[in-house]
Design a protein around this motif. Sequence first.
Motif, PDB file in Angstrom:
ATOM      1  N   THR A 215     -14.428  76.675 -51.058  1.00 27.38           N
ATOM      2  CA  THR A 215     -15.095  75.415 -50.728  1.00 27.38           C
ATOM      3  C   THR A 215     -16.494  75.668 -50.184  1.00 27.38           C
ATOM      4  O   THR A 215     -17.463  75.010 -50.585  1.00 27.38           O
TER       5      THR A 215
ATOM      6  N   LEU B 276     -14.268  70.386 -52.693  1.00 27.81           N
ATOM      7  CA  LEU B 276     -13.162  71.156 -52.111  1.00 27.81           C
ATOM      8  C   LEU B 276     -12.507  72.013 -53.176  1.00 27.81           C
ATOM      9  O   LEU B 276     -12.199  71.542 -54.272  1.00 27.81           O
TER      10      LEU B 276
ATOM     11  N   GLN C 297      -6.584  71.359 -50.905  1.00 27.83           N
ATOM     12  CA  GLN C 297      -7.692  70.495 -50.489  1.00 27.83           C
ATOM     13  C   GLN C 297      -7.304  69.670 -49.261  1.00 27.83           C
ATOM     14  O   GLN C 297      -8.073  69.564 -48.297  1.00 27.83           O
TER      15      GLN C 297
END
Length: 408
Positions: A52, A369, A376
């Motif tokens: 991420t 994400l 996530q």
Amino acid sequence: MTSRTKSTAKRGPGVGTSIELFTGGGGLALAMHEAGFRHLLAVELERRACGTLRANGAVDYEDGSPLPKSLADRWPLRQGDVREVSFDRWSDEVDVVAGGVPCQPWSLGGAHKGFDDPRNLWPELFRCVRETRPRAIVAENVKGLLRPSFKPYYEYILRELSAPFEQRVDGEDWHDHDKRLVKALRANDAHLTERYDVKYKLVNAANYGVPQMRWRVFVVAFRKDLGLADWQFPEATHSELALQHAQDSGEYFEEHGISMRDELLPEVLPVHDSKPRWRTLRDATRDLPEPVGDYVEHPDWLHHVGWPGARQYPGHTPNDLDRPAKTVKAGVHGVPGGESVVRLDDGSIRYMTVRETARVMTFPDSWRLDGPRGEQMRQLGNAVPVQLGRVMADSVAKALKQATGEKA
């Protein structure tokens, strides 16, 4: 980074420098960056969280690489166990050490092992402080840290943060170390650059403009030579009472074009406190369309994917659109209902999408994400809401500017 990041690049080097520990999906790191802190290093263990951070502009740190010079520079990322990172290179280069210390040892939903849990990483934060000598420290943790059974250890954490250079020695029980800390702090004979003024506060994110009921403990410390012992946590900016008044008058429902809901209101309302109202789940998601289908991402909205199987259980009721969302959690804790389920206006329920959950955590819509849905959601549940982090970061930045005679 994101378009929001680019907007701050004109501020040059920013208000100071920071090292981010336990960076996770980047909530507190993004908040610190937006407040003007230039990240010299971000440390994170989890692979998906690192994915991420890279997806939003972080770059893998290489030994000997030059330090970032402006807010436009990418965040240097060190993927790995913080216990294996030496911070000596950044000695006297760091204004703030910040991080959301992993919550599992203290969480109300965890095993409650506290200081006996190998995931207790407060000692690593203290080591980073000793090696870098920052001017300030910002740490966030779950409400469970204040559980009565953990009170002695929590007081020990605060004392160790006050005197981080009174180091615990190998084989020393923390109780014995705590006794030494008490004695050292009473003696008050250390150099001011090796002592910190420490304060903590339990805050509800909803009181600071986050559309979520989320209680967290913030610990903020300033090095004693800065003379910031009188610093206070920011006062709440938003209120539940203001939301109740807006709903009682019909203003809230008119704004959203829906019918009034008298069941949300108490029989008697105190006088309005003049604060802005709590933000609700409806406020946070009002411009998002319904998901187009299960497992299908909406063509216009990142991470806006329908998910099947939502149910409700006793004690795990859905989120109400006209209240702040429930606390976003890192796991479902054995049931697929409750915190990640929303009741719609027609009475049906469905899972909140990752995009809706990111809105509740006040991440920008451009924040990407990494990983499947479960990963996530776990990153979001472990994060600091960006807006809450920003309030704290701005206050710390203002204090540091005042301490150095700059205009706040």
